[in-house]
Design a protein around this motif. Structure first.
Motif, PDB file in Angstrom:
ATOM      1  N   ALA A 129       0.819  -1.613   0.573  1.00  7.03           N
ATOM      2  CA  ALA A 129      -0.386  -0.110  -0.118  1.00  7.03           C
ATOM      3  C   ALA A 129       0.631   1.007  -0.256  1.00  7.03           C
ATOM      4  O   ALA A 129       1.473   1.555   0.659  1.00  7.03           O
ATOM      5  N   GLN A 130       1.127   2.056  -0.891  1.00  6.89           N
ATOM      6  CA  GLN A 130       1.647   3.211  -1.077  1.00  6.89           C
ATOM      7  C   GLN A 130       0.230   4.440  -0.456  1.00  6.89           C
ATOM      8  O   GLN A 130      -0.520   4.719  -1.482  1.00  6.89           O
ATOM      9  N   ILE A 131       0.724   5.090   0.622  1.00  5.42           N
ATOM     10  CA  ILE A 131       0.119   5.706   1.265  1.00  5.42           C
ATOM     11  C   ILE A 131       0.807   7.100   1.288  1.00  5.42           C
ATOM     12  O   ILE A 131       2.108   7.052   2.069  1.00  5.42           O
ATOM     13  N   GLN A 132       0.402   8.299   1.078  1.00  9.16           N
ATOM     14  CA  GLN A 132       1.032   9.494   1.176  1.00  9.16           C
ATOM     15  C   GLN A 132       1.027   9.827   3.363  1.00  9.16           C
ATOM     16  O   GLN A 132       0.204   9.716   3.451  1.00  9.16           O
ATOM     17  N   PRO A 133       2.240  10.972   3.238  1.00  9.55           N
ATOM     18  CA  PRO A 133       2.769  11.148   4.279  1.00  9.55           C
ATOM     19  C   PRO A 133       1.399  10.785   5.303  1.00  9.55           C
ATOM     20  O   PRO A 133       0.739  11.482   6.258  1.00  9.55           O
ATOM     21  N   SER A 138      -5.619   6.140   6.410  1.00 12.30           N
ATOM     22  CA  SER A 138      -5.257   5.174   5.750  1.00 12.30           C
ATOM     23  C   SER A 138      -3.913   4.444   6.473  1.00 12.30           C
ATOM     24  O   SER A 138      -4.218   3.361   6.502  1.00 12.30           O
ATOM     25  N   ILE A 139      -3.291   4.964   6.674  1.00 11.07           N
ATOM     26  CA  ILE A 139      -1.935   4.522   7.517  1.00 11.07           C
ATOM     27  C   ILE A 139      -2.552   3.902   9.115  1.00 11.07           C
ATOM     28  O   ILE A 139      -1.516   2.356   9.146  1.00 11.07           O
ATOM     29  N   GLU A 150       7.246   0.522   5.539  1.00  8.32           N
ATOM     30  CA  GLU A 150       9.381  -0.167   4.252  1.00  8.32           C
ATOM     31  C   GLU A 150       9.812   1.135   4.101  1.00  8.32           C
ATOM     32  O   GLU A 150      11.380   1.283   2.789  1.00  8.32           O
ATOM     33  N   GLY A 151       9.551   2.600   4.097  1.00  9.98           N
ATOM     34  CA  GLY A 151      10.307   3.628   4.612  1.00  9.98           C
ATOM     35  C   GLY A 151       8.880   4.855   3.038  1.00  9.98           C
ATOM     36  O   GLY A 151       8.345   4.459   2.682  1.00  9.98           O
ATOM     37  N   LEU A 152       9.766   5.965   2.703  1.00 11.39           N
ATOM     38  CA  LEU A 152       9.479   6.523   2.424  1.00 11.39           C
ATOM     39  C   LEU A 152       9.927   6.676   0.356  1.00 11.39           C
ATOM     40  O   LEU A 152      10.927   6.628  -0.123  1.00 11.39           O
ATOM     41  N   ALA A 153       9.025   6.546  -0.315  1.00 10.47           N
ATOM     42  CA  ALA A 153       9.285   6.848  -1.777  1.00 10.47           C
ATOM     43  C   ALA A 153       9.068   7.795  -2.260  1.00 10.47           C
ATOM     44  O   ALA A 153       8.279   8.384  -2.615  1.00 10.47           O
ATOM     45  N   GLU A 167       4.368   6.673   1.938  1.00 15.29           N
ATOM     46  CA  GLU A 167       5.278   6.186   2.460  1.00 15.29           C
ATOM     47  C   GLU A 167       4.054   4.190   1.593  1.00 15.29           C
ATOM     48  O   GLU A 167       3.738   4.439   1.349  1.00 15.29           O
ATOM     49  N   ARG A 168       5.506   3.221   1.988  1.00 14.43           N
ATOM     50  CA  ARG A 168       4.829   2.147   1.512  1.00 14.43           C
ATOM     51  C   ARG A 168       5.146   1.301   3.096  1.00 14.43           C
ATOM     52  O   ARG A 168       6.265   0.938   3.430  1.00 14.43           O
ATOM     53  N   TRP A 169       4.097   0.652   2.885  1.00 12.56           N
ATOM     54  CA  TRP A 169       3.832  -0.301   3.528  1.00 12.56           C
ATOM     55  C   TRP A 169       3.209  -1.768   3.607  1.00 12.56           C
ATOM     56  O   TRP A 169       2.696  -2.092   2.193  1.00 12.56           O
ATOM     57  N   ALA A 170       3.875  -2.852   4.040  1.00 10.78           N
ATOM     58  CA  ALA A 170       2.967  -3.836   3.300  1.00 10.78           C
ATOM     59  C   ALA A 170       3.293  -5.347   3.830  1.00 10.78           C
ATOM     60  O   ALA A 170       3.519  -5.066   5.497  1.00 10.78           O
TER      61      ALA A 170
END
Length: 190
Positions: A129-133, A138-139, A150-153, A167-170
């Motif tokens: 899940a790619q989520i805006q900070p 959502s987070i 997993e970090g910021l893209a 933010e990358r979440w998995a």
């Protein structure tokens, strides 16, 4: 129905289809303020039909609706996009609650069903899940379900007229208690 009608006491999942156009578009219009600037959903029939086209190949993407079991009303949508097989066995989630049903826990229940469906039926290994900070709701949702950060893209996705950091979440199948399933046949032996 997805999972042969299985669901929670309050929600079920089903695939989005042509017959959902009127309700989906109406709910997307009513919810546009709560979705902005995180995402935009189809608010015209033409946009909805284009959106449906993304799910024409169920091997590449699945469009699912979270529906209130008692009434059938659409509470939100969750899609599994960019499904990649082989060594990756991965999909990317996108989701949103519709304003009239928001804040009642339907999306959390729906996401739990989607995790089971993705890992047991589709036999994926990983969901992202790619989520805006700034999208704290959502987070919280992905954290509640055990996703790991997993970090910021930087500048990952083009949303609302600009490239946005995400933010990358998995989560992997092994991180979900009670999930059982055989590996997908496209997974190499080595």
């Amino acid at each position: 129905m997805v999972n042969d009608g299985a669901g929670t006491a309050r929600v079920v999942l089903r695939r989005v289809g042509v017959g959902d156009e009127e309700e989906f578009v109406r709910l997307a219009r009513v919810s546009a303020g709560s979705h902005h600037p995180w995402m935009s959903l189809p608010v015209t029939g033409e946009d909805f039909r284009f959106y449906l086209g993304r799910f024409a190949d169920p091997l590449a993407a699945e469009g699912l609706l979270v529906c209130v079991r008692e009434t059938g009303v659409i509470a939100g949508h969750i899609s599994i996009n960019s499904i990649i097989r082989g060594r990756f066995q991965n999909g990317s989630l996108a989701y949103a609650a519709f304003a009239p049903s928001a804040g009642r826990g339907y999306m959390s229940e729906g996401l739990g069903l989607v995790l089971r469906y993705a890992f047991e039926e589709l036999r994926l290994h990983r969901l992202e899940a790619q989520i805006q900070p700034g999208n704290h709701d959502s987070i919280r949702l992905v954290r509640r379900h055990g996703f790991r950060y997993e970090g910021l893209a930087p500048e990952l996705l083009f949303i609302d007229g600009a490239w946005r950091d995400h933010e990358r979440w998995a989560i992997t199948s092994g991180m979900v208690e009670g999930v059982a399933g055989e590996p997908h046949p496209t997974l190499p032996v080595r």
